[in-house]
Design an enzyme around this catalytic site. Structure first.
Site, mmCIF file in Angstrom:
data_model
loop_
_atom_site.group_PDB
_atom_site.id
_atom_site.type_symbol
_atom_site.label_atom_id
_atom_site.label_comp_id
_atom_site.label_asym_id
_atom_site.label_seq_id
_atom_site.Cartn_x
_atom_site.Cartn_y
_atom_site.Cartn_z
ATOM 1 N N ARG A 126 -11.818 4.180 -26.286
ATOM 2 C CA ARG A 126 -12.661 3.213 -25.558
ATOM 3 C C ARG A 126 -12.000 1.844 -25.390
ATOM 4 N NH1 ARG A 126 -16.315 5.820 -28.847
ATOM 5 N NH2 ARG A 126 -17.484 7.406 -27.692
ATOM 6 N N LYS A 148 -6.588 -4.608 -12.380
ATOM 7 C CA LYS A 148 -7.084 -3.377 -11.746
ATOM 8 C C LYS A 148 -6.236 -2.212 -12.251
ATOM 9 C CE LYS A 148 -8.934 -5.067 -7.363
ATOM 10 N NZ LYS A 148 -8.778 -5.018 -5.898
ATOM 11 N N GLU A 190 4.118 -8.392 0.368
ATOM 12 C CA GLU A 190 3.012 -9.060 -0.344
ATOM 13 C C GLU A 190 3.367 -10.529 -0.615
ATOM 14 O OE1 GLU A 190 0.248 -7.370 -0.602
ATOM 15 O OE2 GLU A 190 0.957 -5.286 -0.529
ATOM 16 N N LYS A 232 -1.297 -15.353 -6.953
ATOM 17 C CA LYS A 232 -2.304 -14.319 -7.210
ATOM 18 C C LYS A 232 -3.183 -14.726 -8.391
ATOM 19 C CE LYS A 232 -3.793 -9.690 -7.335
ATOM 20 N NZ LYS A 232 -3.593 -8.263 -7.399
ATOM 21 N N GLU A 242 -16.073 -18.119 -8.037
ATOM 22 C CA GLU A 242 -16.524 -18.230 -6.654
ATOM 23 C C GLU A 242 -16.123 -16.926 -5.963
ATOM 24 O OE1 GLU A 242 -14.837 -20.950 -2.994
ATOM 25 O OE2 GLU A 242 -14.348 -21.448 -5.050
ATOM 26 N N ARG A 246 -11.019 -13.407 -3.683
ATOM 27 C CA ARG A 246 -10.151 -12.251 -3.854
ATOM 28 C C ARG A 246 -9.951 -11.505 -2.535
ATOM 29 N NH1 ARG A 246 -9.373 -9.238 -9.578
ATOM 30 N NH2 ARG A 246 -7.745 -7.894 -8.834
ATOM 31 N N ASN A 250 -6.632 -9.630 1.169
ATOM 32 C CA ASN A 250 -6.620 -8.559 2.178
ATOM 33 C C ASN A 250 -5.942 -8.976 3.471
ATOM 34 O OD1 ASN A 250 -7.907 -6.565 0.694
ATOM 35 N ND2 ASN A 250 -9.931 -7.396 1.176
ATOM 36 N N HIS A 253 -4.068 -6.551 5.659
ATOM 37 C CA HIS A 253 -4.353 -5.215 5.147
ATOM 38 C C HIS A 253 -5.403 -4.450 5.952
ATOM 39 C CE1 HIS A 253 -1.877 -6.453 1.833
ATOM 40 N NE2 HIS A 253 -2.064 -5.320 1.177
ATOM 41 N N HIS A 257 -3.765 -1.236 6.580
ATOM 42 C CA HIS A 257 -4.228 -0.002 5.932
ATOM 43 C C HIS A 257 -4.446 1.106 6.949
ATOM 44 C CE1 HIS A 257 -5.829 -1.537 1.843
ATOM 45 N NE2 HIS A 257 -4.688 -0.887 1.701
ATOM 46 N N HIS A 269 3.852 1.088 2.249
ATOM 47 C CA HIS A 269 2.727 0.154 2.264
ATOM 48 C C HIS A 269 3.176 -1.204 2.824
ATOM 49 C CE1 HIS A 269 -0.958 -1.812 1.008
ATOM 50 N NE2 HIS A 269 -0.246 -2.728 0.373
HETATM 51 N N1 LIG Z 1 -3.346 -2.778 -9.948
HETATM 52 C C1 LIG Z 1 -3.169 -3.502 -8.867
HETATM 53 O O1 LIG Z 1 -3.721 -4.595 -8.721
HETATM 54 C C2 LIG Z 1 -2.265 -2.985 -7.800
HETATM 55 C C3 LIG Z 1 -1.803 -3.852 -6.807
HETATM 56 C C4 LIG Z 1 -0.932 -3.358 -5.851
HETATM 57 C C5 LIG Z 1 -0.547 -2.032 -5.878
HETATM 58 N N2 LIG Z 1 -1.025 -1.207 -6.844
HETATM 59 C C6 LIG Z 1 -0.620 0.208 -6.893
HETATM 60 O O2 LIG Z 1 0.782 0.246 -7.078
HETATM 61 C C7 LIG Z 1 1.275 1.454 -6.539
HETATM 62 C C8 LIG Z 1 2.545 1.155 -5.788
HETATM 63 O O3 LIG Z 1 3.451 0.500 -6.647
HETATM 64 P P1 LIG Z 1 5.016 0.639 -6.520
HETATM 65 O O4 LIG Z 1 5.420 0.363 -5.140
HETATM 66 O O5 LIG Z 1 5.612 -0.150 -7.622
HETATM 67 O O6 LIG Z 1 5.206 2.226 -6.701
HETATM 68 P P2 LIG Z 1 5.900 3.157 -7.808
HETATM 69 O O7 LIG Z 1 5.458 2.828 -9.148
HETATM 70 O O8 LIG Z 1 5.687 4.535 -7.325
HETATM 71 O O9 LIG Z 1 7.453 2.812 -7.660
HETATM 72 C C9 LIG Z 1 8.152 3.115 -6.465
HETATM 73 C C10 LIG Z 1 9.386 3.982 -6.731
HETATM 74 O O10 LIG Z 1 10.415 3.190 -7.331
HETATM 75 C C11 LIG Z 1 10.862 3.791 -8.531
HETATM 76 N N3 LIG Z 1 11.234 2.675 -9.399
HETATM 77 C C12 LIG Z 1 10.396 1.796 -9.982
HETATM 78 N N4 LIG Z 1 11.095 0.824 -10.580
HETATM 79 C C13 LIG Z 1 12.387 1.100 -10.400
HETATM 80 C C14 LIG Z 1 13.589 0.441 -10.774
HETATM 81 N N5 LIG Z 1 13.584 -0.742 -11.403
HETATM 82 N N6 LIG Z 1 14.759 1.012 -10.430
HETATM 83 C C15 LIG Z 1 14.778 2.185 -9.738
HETATM 84 N N7 LIG Z 1 13.688 2.829 -9.325
HETATM 85 C C16 LIG Z 1 12.501 2.292 -9.655
HETATM 86 C C17 LIG Z 1 9.718 4.625 -9.001
HETATM 87 O O11 LIG Z 1 10.138 5.660 -9.842
HETATM 88 C C18 LIG Z 1 9.141 5.136 -7.698
HETATM 89 O O12 LIG Z 1 9.888 6.233 -7.250
HETATM 90 C C19 LIG Z 1 0.170 2.049 -5.712
HETATM 91 O O13 LIG Z 1 -0.369 3.159 -6.380
HETATM 92 C C20 LIG Z 1 -0.859 0.944 -5.618
HETATM 93 O O14 LIG Z 1 -2.181 1.430 -5.531
HETATM 94 C C21 LIG Z 1 -1.865 -1.662 -7.812
HETATM 95 ZN ZN LIG Z 2 -0.892 -4.525 -0.395
#
Ligand SMILES: NC(=O)c1ccc[n+]([C@@H]2O[C@H](COP(=O)([O-])OP(=O)(O)OC[C@H]3O[C@@H](n4cnc5c(N)ncnc54)[C@H](O)[C@@H]3O)[C@@H](O)[C@H]2O)c1
Ligand SMILES: [Zn+2]
Length: 372
Positions: A126, A148, A190, A232, A242, A246, A250, A253, A257, A269
């Site tokens: 938990r 998130k 971003e 951010k 407020e 957030r 967007n 986006h 999206h 993305h």
């Molecule tokens: N929690 C949040 O607020 C938030 C915000 C934005 C995005 N996200 C989420 O993040 C995800 C996308 O994140 P991402 O683009 O980092 O994707 P990811 O984690 O899939 O990484 C992208 C690719 O790069 C590779 N990789 C990562 N770091 C590396 C490094 N240093 N060297 C070599 N390869 C590396 C990974 O193995 C993967 O193949 C989505 O699922 C999205 O929903 C979450």
């Molecule tokens: Zn985004």
């Protein structure tokens, strides 16, 4: 060695620091030891990142006398599922060494392992403490702030999850050297967004330092990531008091999206958001909110960073249909974040279908041609 930077994410009793610097993975053990009583650590990473940096994380924890295990999940968004997430608990509750309440989860990787490990931390017993070690630009500038966490469902992305803040974030910019160029660029979209919504100085940085940023030079990355985390963090903290702030995140986006949904896996993305921001800037100019020079400045930065501002063959009707299904649509009109000037945005919920079609059609136009 470039100086480290620390940004505080202010969230009352859930506040935490994001540290950005070179070689921070080697300091991970010391950082975790500093959290108080720690029985053990579980590093959760994807297969790619574990192969590159898993050992460094484990060595650092061993150096601080923290017993640790490494749990690998398959890389890629297609694995951000409940089933793969469920498998993490087999590692955590290994009958020979099950985690207890004093254990700490370490999310090592991009946004995918970050979101999944954070959600595992929220759910194991938990809720146990977690620390994020982002290794992508996107995870550093976006996912590391706001808490998130979660996984995807066949019905949509990120439908299952929780808000659960980490105890800290350690961003080792040296890890970005191995990040594929396309992933780096995707995260930079971003950064442009953060500049447009709140920080024109960030737009200056992206303009001036584009080549050192694209080469993932440590000094440039520390500066860039710290600045983005600050934007951010400001938005997320303000939203606690407020609401609606957030939603400014967007920007780019709404159309982005829809384009991403339509393009499927053929577009990242960041590329979709780049097109979405281009369309939104033009729409804002037609509403006389910003001038042509502002539109040209933003599209110029996107192009310099290797992000697209043009795309042939987008079906405006189809995009409109997708936007209508999106939770941001209300009563036949679409809600969009538009700039009032560079550095300041507002939410508009009266966007007409013809404005969207015109903006989408403009994406098929000539590069640099910003006239209506
Ligand atoms: N929690 C949040 O607020 C938030 C915000 C934005 C995005 N996200 C989420 O993040 C995800 C996308 O994140 P991402 O683009 O980092 O994707 P990811 O984690 O899939 O990484 C992208 C690719 O790069 C590779 N990789 C990562 N770091 C590396 C490094 N240093 N060297 C070599 N390869 C590396 C990974 O193995 C993967 O193949 C989505 O699922 C999205 O929903 C979450
Ligand atoms: Zn985004």
């Amino acid at each position: 060695m470039n100086a480290e930077k620390t940004i505080r994410v202010e969230l009352g009793s859930r506040s935490y620091d994001v540290c950005v610097g070179e070689g921070l993975l080697a300091k991970l053990g010391g950082f975790v030891a500093g959290l108080g009583r720690v029985s053990s650590a579980a590093v959760i990473s994807d297969t790619n990142v574990a192969a590159l940096y898993g050992q460094a994380a484990m060595d650092s924890l061993a150096g601080a006398n923290i017993p640790a295990r490494l749990i690998r999940i398959p890389a890629g968004e297609q694995n951000k599922t409940l089933a793969v997430w469920g498998g993490i608990f087999d590692g955590l509750f290994d009958p020979h060494k099950p985690v207890d309440r004093d254990a700490v989860i370490l999310a090592l990787g991009g946004g995918v392992p970050g979101d999944m490990a954070g959600f595992a931390a929220a759910s194991a017993l938990r809720g146990i403490r977690w620390v994020q070690c982002p290794t992508t630009v996107l995870a550093a500038v976006d996912a590391s702030v706001g808490g998130k966490t979660g996984v995807d469902h066949p019905a949509g992305k990120n439908l299952i999850g929780a808000f659960y803040q980490p105890r800290g974030v350690l961003m080792d910019v040296n890890t970005l050297k191995s990040l594929p160029a396309a992933e780096l660029r995707s995260g930079l979209a971003e950064c442009v967004k953060h500049g447009v919504i709140r920080d024109t100085g960030l737009l200056d940085t992206l303009e001036k330092n584009s080549s050192s940023i694209l080469a993932a030079e440590a000094g440039a990355m520390i500066d860039l990531i710290a600045r983005n985390v600050a934007v951010k963090a400001a938005v997320v903290s303000a939203d606690e008091r407020e609401s609606n702030q957030r939603a400014h995140l967007n920007f780019g986006h709404t159309i982005g999206h829809a384009i991403e949904t339509l393009a499927g896996y053929s577009m990242s993305h960041g590329e979709a958001v780049s097109l979405g921001m281009t369309a939104a800037m033009r729409l804002a100019a037609w509403r006389s909110l910003v001038g042509e020079a502002d539109v040209n400045r933003v599209t110029g930065i996107l192009s310099r960073l290797g992000l697209p501002t043009r795309r042939q063959g987008l079906d405006a009707g189809e995009l409109w249909r997708i936007m209508q299904q999106d939770k941001k649509a209300r009563g036949g009109k679409v809600r969009m974040v538009l700039p009032l000037r560079l550095g300041k945005v507002d939410i508009f919920d009266d966007i007409e279908p013809r404005e969207i079609s015109r903006a989408v059609e403009s994406l098929a136009g000539q590069a640099g041609k910003e006239s209506s």
